[in-house]
Design a protein around this motif. Sequence first.
Motif, PDB file in Angstrom:
ATOM      1  N   LEU A 172       0.819  -1.209   0.000  1.00 39.90           N
ATOM      2  CA  LEU A 172       0.000   0.000   0.000  1.00 39.90           C
ATOM      3  C   LEU A 172       0.862   1.274   0.000  1.00 39.90           C
ATOM      4  O   LEU A 172       0.570   2.226  -0.736  1.00 39.90           O
ATOM      5  CB  LEU A 172      -0.926  -0.020   1.219  1.00 39.90           C
ATOM      6  N   VAL A 173       1.920   1.291   0.806  1.00 43.03           N
ATOM      7  CA  VAL A 173       2.757   2.482   0.942  1.00 43.03           C
ATOM      8  C   VAL A 173       4.067   2.327   0.173  1.00 43.03           C
ATOM      9  O   VAL A 173       4.540   3.268  -0.462  1.00 43.03           O
ATOM     10  CB  VAL A 173       3.038   2.787   2.429  1.00 43.03           C
ATOM     11  N   ASP A 282       0.882   9.988   4.990  1.00 48.22           N
ATOM     12  CA  ASP A 282      -0.491  10.449   4.811  1.00 48.22           C
ATOM     13  C   ASP A 282      -1.405   9.375   4.237  1.00 48.22           C
ATOM     14  O   ASP A 282      -2.622   9.475   4.353  1.00 48.22           O
ATOM     15  CB  ASP A 282      -0.523  11.668   3.882  1.00 48.22           C
ATOM     16  N   THR A 283      -0.802   8.355   3.603  1.00 45.84           N
ATOM     17  CA  THR A 283      -1.609   7.353   2.912  1.00 45.84           C
ATOM     18  C   THR A 283      -1.750   6.106   3.760  1.00 45.84           C
ATOM     19  O   THR A 283      -0.790   5.357   3.953  1.00 45.84           O
ATOM     20  CB  THR A 283      -0.970   6.980   1.559  1.00 45.84           C
ATOM     21  N   TRP A 284      -2.966   5.882   4.279  1.00 46.11           N
ATOM     22  CA  TRP A 284      -3.274   4.686   5.058  1.00 46.11           C
ATOM     23  C   TRP A 284      -4.240   3.772   4.321  1.00 46.11           C
ATOM     24  O   TRP A 284      -4.497   2.671   4.778  1.00 46.11           O
ATOM     25  CB  TRP A 284      -3.936   5.064   6.370  1.00 46.11           C
ATOM     26  N   THR A 285      -4.826   4.244   3.247  1.00 45.51           N
ATOM     27  CA  THR A 285      -5.885   3.482   2.588  1.00 45.51           C
ATOM     28  C   THR A 285      -5.602   3.322   1.101  1.00 45.51           C
ATOM     29  O   THR A 285      -4.927   4.155   0.480  1.00 45.51           O
ATOM     30  CB  THR A 285      -7.257   4.146   2.756  1.00 45.51           C
ATOM     31  N   ASP A 286      -6.118   2.267   0.544  1.00 50.12           N
ATOM     32  CA  ASP A 286      -6.096   2.017  -0.892  1.00 50.12           C
ATOM     33  C   ASP A 286      -7.403   1.319  -1.227  1.00 50.12           C
ATOM     34  O   ASP A 286      -7.542   0.107  -1.033  1.00 50.12           O
ATOM     35  CB  ASP A 286      -4.908   1.132  -1.266  1.00 50.12           C
ATOM     36  N   VAL A 289      -8.844  -1.177   1.382  1.00 53.11           N
ATOM     37  CA  VAL A 289      -7.766  -1.636   2.258  1.00 53.11           C
ATOM     38  C   VAL A 289      -7.327  -0.471   3.142  1.00 53.11           C
ATOM     39  O   VAL A 289      -7.189   0.659   2.673  1.00 53.11           O
ATOM     40  CB  VAL A 289      -6.569  -2.158   1.447  1.00 53.11           C
ATOM     41  N   ALA A 290      -7.106  -0.747   4.427  1.00 51.39           N
ATOM     42  CA  ALA A 290      -6.637   0.284   5.352  1.00 51.39           C
ATOM     43  C   ALA A 290      -5.664  -0.319   6.347  1.00 51.39           C
ATOM     44  O   ALA A 290      -5.712  -1.524   6.643  1.00 51.39           O
ATOM     45  CB  ALA A 290      -7.814   0.932   6.091  1.00 51.39           C
ATOM     46  N   LEU A 291      -4.787   0.527   6.873  1.00 50.37           N
ATOM     47  CA  LEU A 291      -3.801   0.111   7.868  1.00 50.37           C
ATOM     48  C   LEU A 291      -4.257   0.497   9.263  1.00 50.37           C
ATOM     49  O   LEU A 291      -5.055   1.419   9.442  1.00 50.37           O
ATOM     50  CB  LEU A 291      -2.452   0.774   7.571  1.00 50.37           C
ATOM     51  N   VAL A 328     -17.920   1.637   1.991  1.00 49.65           N
ATOM     52  CA  VAL A 328     -16.707   1.232   2.712  1.00 49.65           C
ATOM     53  C   VAL A 328     -15.518   2.085   2.329  1.00 49.65           C
ATOM     54  O   VAL A 328     -14.741   2.531   3.195  1.00 49.65           O
ATOM     55  CB  VAL A 328     -16.415  -0.259   2.479  1.00 49.65           C
ATOM     56  N   VAL A 329     -15.321   2.339   1.046  1.00 48.24           N
ATOM     57  CA  VAL A 329     -14.147   3.097   0.604  1.00 48.24           C
ATOM     58  C   VAL A 329     -14.123   4.475   1.253  1.00 48.24           C
ATOM     59  O   VAL A 329     -13.107   4.897   1.823  1.00 48.24           O
ATOM     60  CB  VAL A 329     -14.127   3.217  -0.931  1.00 48.24           C
ATOM     61  N   GLN A 330     -15.228   5.173   1.198  1.00 54.04           N
ATOM     62  CA  GLN A 330     -15.291   6.506   1.776  1.00 54.04           C
ATOM     63  C   GLN A 330     -15.130   6.473   3.295  1.00 54.04           C
ATOM     64  O   GLN A 330     -14.516   7.368   3.889  1.00 54.04           O
ATOM     65  CB  GLN A 330     -16.625   7.171   1.425  1.00 54.04           C
ATOM     66  N   ARG A 331     -15.657   5.452   3.915  1.00 52.26           N
ATOM     67  CA  ARG A 331     -15.594   5.375   5.371  1.00 52.26           C
ATOM     68  C   ARG A 331     -14.198   4.991   5.868  1.00 52.26           C
ATOM     69  O   ARG A 331     -13.785   5.410   6.942  1.00 52.26           O
ATOM     70  CB  ARG A 331     -16.677   4.428   5.886  1.00 52.26           C
TER      71      ARG A 331
END
Length: 393
Positions: A172-173, A282-286, A289-291, A328-331
């Motif tokens: 992801l990162v 800054d990027t935790w989501t894709d 998928v989230a961290l 889900v993506v937005q949340r």
Amino acid sequence: MANILIAGGGIGGLAAALGLAGRGHRVTVLERRESFTELGAGIQLGPNAFHALDLLGVGAQVRDRAVYIDELLLMDGTTDEPIASMPLTGDYRARFGNPYAVVQRSDVYEPLLEGCRSHPRIELRGGRRVVGYEQRGQGSGEVIAVLSDGERLSGAALIGADGIRSDIRRQLVGDGDPRVSGHTIYRSVVPVEQVPEELRWNTVTLWAGPKWHFVHYPIGGGALMNLAATRDNGARTAVVGQPAGREHVLDEFPELGATPRRLLELGRDWKAWVLCDRDPVDTWTDGRVALLGDAAHPMLQYAAQGACQALEDAVVLAESLDCCEDTVVQRLEKYSAARRERTARTQLVAREIGRRLYHPAGEAARERDAMLRSLSPGGMYDEVAWLHGVDLG
């Protein structure tokens, strides 16, 4: 509600599972080890951690296992002289609404594990390492977790709670290996009956010296003493739980004063870690998928907030996903936005605490002492309010 996959069955992963299942989701936790266990000795829990644990439904169980200490005590490790203390009883608890405590990691992990095992919407699967993921477009409503044996599992979301060397973060990162701090920590746990009575302080005591510090506090319901000695020795290779000889550990801290030396000499079966963290991102989501936890914001131990922040993550994630599968993506993005600034600040403050409070020498140490001695207990509470106070995004 949604079927959610969690990579990693540590404190953060189990807390997330409990929070999400409490919102009606079906959750599958995929742990790379065959059994669900938690390694490690003592950790500290601030009031913010207890707030999160209460919301997850296991606060009472953790409280039953915790040791409630009287103060955080900073000492000069070379002269045995006190520098500053922060009381943690009446006024502190009244201000922050919860206690400050110390526990063994298992004292947090086992209540979370029992809660997950008894929950009808949570499935725990050991021996399942998630090595990556695939997505079929954000609108498809599906993410595929790719396991090390080639198995593929689908869900509405995948949460990477797989630690500082997260396979999910790698994809992801893509920021490579963790940052090696150059600090080596030696840990030991001894039965409290081996500790002289006059040294059985009900405190978290930190003895500070030039490029080193030594911490001790009771755990195991007061039956054990946790010892942790850290040296800024320029280590450049990550080490995890490597056995260390007693004489080697003692030789690493020759400047210790008489009192901390007595405690350090009690340690047996020492193990060494070279501390690592990462820069905030800054990027935790894709997409779906989230961290979470150390996969999102690994930090040095010096702020005593690693587990606390993972527990907060779990609560905010569950609150953010308290709705429908098609959002889900937005949340997940909402969850990330709510947590990034607070955890990034904690990561950077943890580094600064090591440099400015625990390891300075000479004039820098004298300036530290004068600054801390100028603070009243209320002033100290003001300094930590942003961290110990409740802030769940």
